[in-house]
Design a protein around this motif. Structure first.
Motif, mmCIF file in Angstrom:
data_model
loop_
_atom_site.group_PDB
_atom_site.id
_atom_site.type_symbol
_atom_site.label_atom_id
_atom_site.label_comp_id
_atom_site.label_asym_id
_atom_site.label_seq_id
_atom_site.Cartn_x
_atom_site.Cartn_y
_atom_site.Cartn_z
ATOM 1 N N ASN A 207 0.802 -1.225 0.000
ATOM 2 C CA ASN A 207 0.000 0.000 0.000
ATOM 3 C C ASN A 207 0.837 1.277 0.000
ATOM 4 O O ASN A 207 0.325 2.350 -0.325
ATOM 5 C CB ASN A 207 -0.950 0.011 1.200
ATOM 6 N N HIS A 208 2.105 1.166 0.380
ATOM 7 C CA HIS A 208 2.939 2.366 0.461
ATOM 8 C C HIS A 208 4.126 2.344 -0.485
ATOM 9 O O HIS A 208 4.799 3.356 -0.641
ATOM 10 C CB HIS A 208 3.424 2.570 1.901
ATOM 11 N N GLY A 209 4.405 1.171 -1.077
ATOM 12 C CA GLY A 209 5.603 1.063 -1.903
ATOM 13 C C GLY A 209 6.839 0.986 -1.033
ATOM 14 O O GLY A 209 6.749 1.097 0.195
ATOM 15 N N TYR A 210 7.975 0.805 -1.662
ATOM 16 C CA TYR A 210 9.198 0.632 -0.876
ATOM 17 C C TYR A 210 9.611 1.935 -0.209
ATOM 18 O O TYR A 210 9.858 1.981 0.994
ATOM 19 C CB TYR A 210 10.337 0.132 -1.772
ATOM 20 N N GLU A 211 9.669 2.999 -0.976
ATOM 21 C CA GLU A 211 10.143 4.270 -0.432
ATOM 22 C C GLU A 211 9.141 4.879 0.540
ATOM 23 O O GLU A 211 9.522 5.580 1.464
ATOM 24 C CB GLU A 211 10.455 5.239 -1.587
ATOM 25 N N THR B 193 7.302 3.192 2.559
ATOM 26 C CA THR B 193 7.260 2.369 3.774
ATOM 27 C C THR B 193 8.409 2.739 4.697
ATOM 28 O O THR B 193 9.554 2.741 4.286
ATOM 29 C CB THR B 193 7.361 0.881 3.415
ATOM 30 N N THR B 194 8.095 3.073 5.945
ATOM 31 C CA THR B 194 9.142 3.407 6.915
ATOM 32 C C THR B 194 9.216 2.324 7.986
ATOM 33 O O THR B 194 8.237 1.635 8.260
ATOM 34 C CB THR B 194 8.867 4.754 7.601
ATOM 35 N N ILE B 195 10.388 2.208 8.571
ATOM 36 C CA ILE B 195 10.574 1.209 9.633
ATOM 37 C C ILE B 195 9.642 1.510 10.799
ATOM 38 O O ILE B 195 9.099 0.601 11.425
ATOM 39 C CB ILE B 195 12.041 1.195 10.095
ATOM 40 N N SER B 196 9.464 2.783 11.089
ATOM 41 C CA SER B 196 8.551 3.171 12.168
ATOM 42 C C SER B 196 7.152 2.620 11.919
ATOM 43 O O SER B 196 6.505 2.084 12.827
ATOM 44 C CB SER B 196 8.470 4.692 12.271
ATOM 45 N N LEU B 197 6.706 2.749 10.670
ATOM 46 C CA LEU B 197 5.374 2.265 10.311
ATOM 47 C C LEU B 197 5.293 0.753 10.472
ATOM 48 O O LEU B 197 4.330 0.216 11.023
ATOM 49 C CB LEU B 197 5.064 2.672 8.864
ATOM 50 N N LEU B 198 6.331 0.073 10.016
ATOM 51 C CA LEU B 198 6.382 -1.381 10.145
ATOM 52 C C LEU B 198 6.393 -1.776 11.621
ATOM 53 O O LEU B 198 5.774 -2.766 12.025
ATOM 54 C CB LEU B 198 7.627 -1.936 9.444
ATOM 55 N N SER B 199 7.102 -0.991 12.413
ATOM 56 C CA SER B 199 7.144 -1.243 13.849
ATOM 57 C C SER B 199 5.754 -1.109 14.460
ATOM 58 O O SER B 199 5.303 -1.956 15.228
ATOM 59 C CB SER B 199 8.109 -0.261 14.503
ATOM 60 N N GLU B 200 5.068 -0.042 14.087
ATOM 61 C CA GLU B 200 3.699 0.180 14.569
ATOM 62 C C GLU B 200 2.795 -0.996 14.268
ATOM 63 O O GLU B 200 2.133 -1.542 15.143
ATOM 64 C CB GLU B 200 3.122 1.423 13.873
ATOM 65 N N GLY C 163 18.024 -5.478 7.351
ATOM 66 C CA GLY C 163 17.189 -4.289 7.360
ATOM 67 C C GLY C 163 16.039 -4.290 6.372
ATOM 68 O O GLY C 163 15.521 -5.326 5.973
ATOM 69 N N LYS C 164 15.698 -3.086 5.941
ATOM 70 C CA LYS C 164 14.488 -2.869 5.155
ATOM 71 C C LYS C 164 14.461 -3.719 3.891
ATOM 72 O O LYS C 164 13.431 -4.313 3.551
ATOM 73 C CB LYS C 164 14.410 -1.377 4.800
ATOM 74 N N GLU C 165 15.565 -3.750 3.200
ATOM 75 C CA GLU C 165 15.610 -4.498 1.938
ATOM 76 C C GLU C 165 15.384 -5.987 2.196
ATOM 77 O O GLU C 165 14.729 -6.667 1.404
ATOM 78 C CB GLU C 165 16.968 -4.277 1.247
ATOM 79 N N ASP C 166 15.891 -6.466 3.311
ATOM 80 C CA ASP C 166 15.657 -7.848 3.716
ATOM 81 C C ASP C 166 14.171 -8.108 3.940
ATOM 82 O O ASP C 166 13.634 -9.146 3.549
ATOM 83 C CB ASP C 166 16.432 -8.138 5.010
ATOM 84 N N MET C 167 13.529 -7.166 4.569
ATOM 85 C CA MET C 167 12.093 -7.305 4.841
ATOM 86 C C MET C 167 11.323 -7.380 3.529
ATOM 87 O O MET C 167 10.434 -8.219 3.350
ATOM 88 C CB MET C 167 11.586 -6.121 5.680
ATOM 89 N N GLY D 229 6.521 8.736 -7.491
ATOM 90 C CA GLY D 229 5.446 8.919 -6.526
ATOM 91 C C GLY D 229 5.754 10.078 -5.600
ATOM 92 O O GLY D 229 6.827 10.678 -5.676
ATOM 93 N N TYR D 230 4.811 10.412 -4.724
ATOM 94 C CA TYR D 230 5.010 11.572 -3.853
ATOM 95 C C TYR D 230 6.085 11.310 -2.807
ATOM 96 O O TYR D 230 7.018 12.091 -2.644
ATOM 97 C CB TYR D 230 3.699 11.947 -3.161
ATOM 98 N N GLU D 231 5.970 10.194 -2.134
ATOM 99 C CA GLU D 231 6.911 9.900 -1.043
ATOM 100 C C GLU D 231 8.296 9.558 -1.576
ATOM 101 O O GLU D 231 9.293 9.807 -0.917
ATOM 102 C CB GLU D 231 6.357 8.766 -0.178
ATOM 103 N N GLY D 232 8.345 9.002 -2.766
ATOM 104 C CA GLY D 232 9.638 8.646 -3.354
ATOM 105 C C GLY D 232 10.359 9.837 -3.967
ATOM 106 O O GLY D 232 11.550 9.764 -4.283
ATOM 107 N N THR D 233 9.643 10.941 -4.133
ATOM 108 C CA THR D 233 10.250 12.149 -4.694
ATOM 109 C C THR D 233 10.875 12.998 -3.587
ATOM 110 O O THR D 233 10.207 13.329 -2.624
ATOM 111 C CB THR D 233 9.191 12.985 -5.443
ATOM 112 N N THR D 234 12.148 13.315 -3.729
ATOM 113 C CA THR D 234 12.812 14.158 -2.730
ATOM 114 C C THR D 234 13.143 15.518 -3.340
ATOM 115 O O THR D 234 13.295 15.649 -4.555
ATOM 116 C CB THR D 234 14.131 13.535 -2.250
ATOM 117 N N ILE D 235 13.218 16.513 -2.458
ATOM 118 C CA ILE D 235 13.519 17.865 -2.914
ATOM 119 C C ILE D 235 14.898 17.892 -3.582
ATOM 120 O O ILE D 235 15.109 18.591 -4.573
ATOM 121 C CB ILE D 235 13.475 18.856 -1.733
ATOM 122 N N SER D 236 15.828 17.122 -3.037
ATOM 123 C CA SER D 236 17.168 17.050 -3.630
ATOM 124 C C SER D 236 17.080 16.585 -5.080
ATOM 125 O O SER D 236 17.742 17.142 -5.962
ATOM 126 C CB SER D 236 18.037 16.065 -2.841
#
Lengths: 190, 190
Positions: free
Chosen positions: A21-25, A27-34, A50-54, B23-30
């Motif tokens: 639902n969030h895609g790779y980028e 998705t945050t570890i915090s969210l996964l933790s929640e 880490g994340k890539e492993d998940m 996507g929005y979250e995958g896009t960074t200002i940098s």
DNA sequence: GACACAATACCGAACGTTCGTTATATTGTC
DNA sequence: GACAATATAACGAACGTTCGGTATTGTGTC
């Protein structure tokens, strides 16, 4: 590779639900933790790299699910083709929660695609195509017809998920799947 | 609202290209800074409210493009329906770079969807549907047929983009669009 | 045309926050 | 007591954003 204890399955299902639902980028570890109820560092105990492993664990898990619950049943010639197809539709409906849940295929090939993930997904896609093509031929399609019908079916599936996310119309998915069933039956009566 | 100087258009096109692929979250200002050649702080001069402002500018820009180059021409009854349809296909091919570029509709309705963006996109989608439905009726479809054909066309379009990103097969998009042209001609000769 | 001056466009450096990740400590189980 | 599982605390890096200041452009006056 993560082993398949039933706890692990629950964990991976939770990760899957976020990634799809969030895609790779997104998705945050915090969210996964929640969502898993585990602290961030606990996640790193299960997935040291880490994340890539998940993500890899999720992709492998989904790949297994697809082979087990979609592709293998599609190839079981002891069941009537039309029954196999309608079984697949039923499985798909559950898998995508009637179109409310997204597809990993879609979401993981955005931005900086990871080649190995892409390869794995492409292989699954091809296997699915082949199984469908086989079924198409069984109901009387020519090889070429069957190939094009298979590709078009999966395209419709993916497109429907996109549009249903846009419109929030819960019926889109069911309608298109019903249409596909009718389309197959047309071949049967020919 | 950003005004439409030609420089601004180039700027927004650059932003568009990043947002549609990351996507929005995958896009960074940098990343946006890199691709536009402007420093991050300069981007904030053009879009004081930041990233979300940039996205809105892009979405509005794309919406205008769609109305101007797709929807309006579709409704021009001075041109033959089949010609209008094939014109649209040509426009779409350019818009999505023959399927190599992604669709904002897909990518912006992931994760935490922004309601206002979703509404704007949904409105554009509906307008496109209506224009197609109108055309369908012109070539002899019943109202119901035309509605379902329109919806299915856009579903195919979105699905094709997903699959082409997966397989990297540059021909998928062209093939499906060709198929759609043939499908319309079948209605014409009936 | 030359000048003053405001408006616009752009930049470098830093801000506070969150990212993914790691080191260390505590709990539970056999 | 050993070992796996979870938790606390902290890390450097990157995130989106802000700010003070410098070019560049446009405009009105002479």
């Amino acid at each position: 590779m993560a082993q398949q204890t039933s706890d692990n399955v629950l964990l991976i299902e939770a990760l899957f639900d976020i990634f799809r639902n969030h895609g790779y980028e997104g998705t945050t570890i915090s969210l996964l933790s929640e969502v898993t109820g585990l602290q961030k560092s606990s996640l790193y105990h299960h997935f040291p790299k880490g994340k890539e492993d998940m993500l890899k664990a999720v992709v492998n898990y989904v790949s297994m699910q697809i082979h087990q619950h979609i592709i293998t049943p599609l190839l079981d010639t002891q069941v009537k083709p039309e029954k196999r197809f309608s079984n697949m539709i039923t499985t798909i409906k559950a898998f995508y929660s009637d179109g409310r849940k997204n597809c990993l295929l879609n979401v993981l090939n955005l931005g900086d695609t990871k080649p190995e993930i892409n390869k794995l997904q492409n292989d699954d896609y091809c296997a699915w195509l082949e199984a469908l093509t086989q079924l198409g031929k069984e109901v009387g399609m020519s090889k070429q017809e069957a190939i094009e019908w298979s590709e078009r079916f999966i395209i419709i599936l993916e497109g429907t998920l996109v549009i249903q996310r846009l419109t929030n119309n819960k019926l889109t998915f069911a309608k298109q799947m019903e249409y596909e069933q009718k389309l197959l039956h047309k071949y049967l009566v020919q």
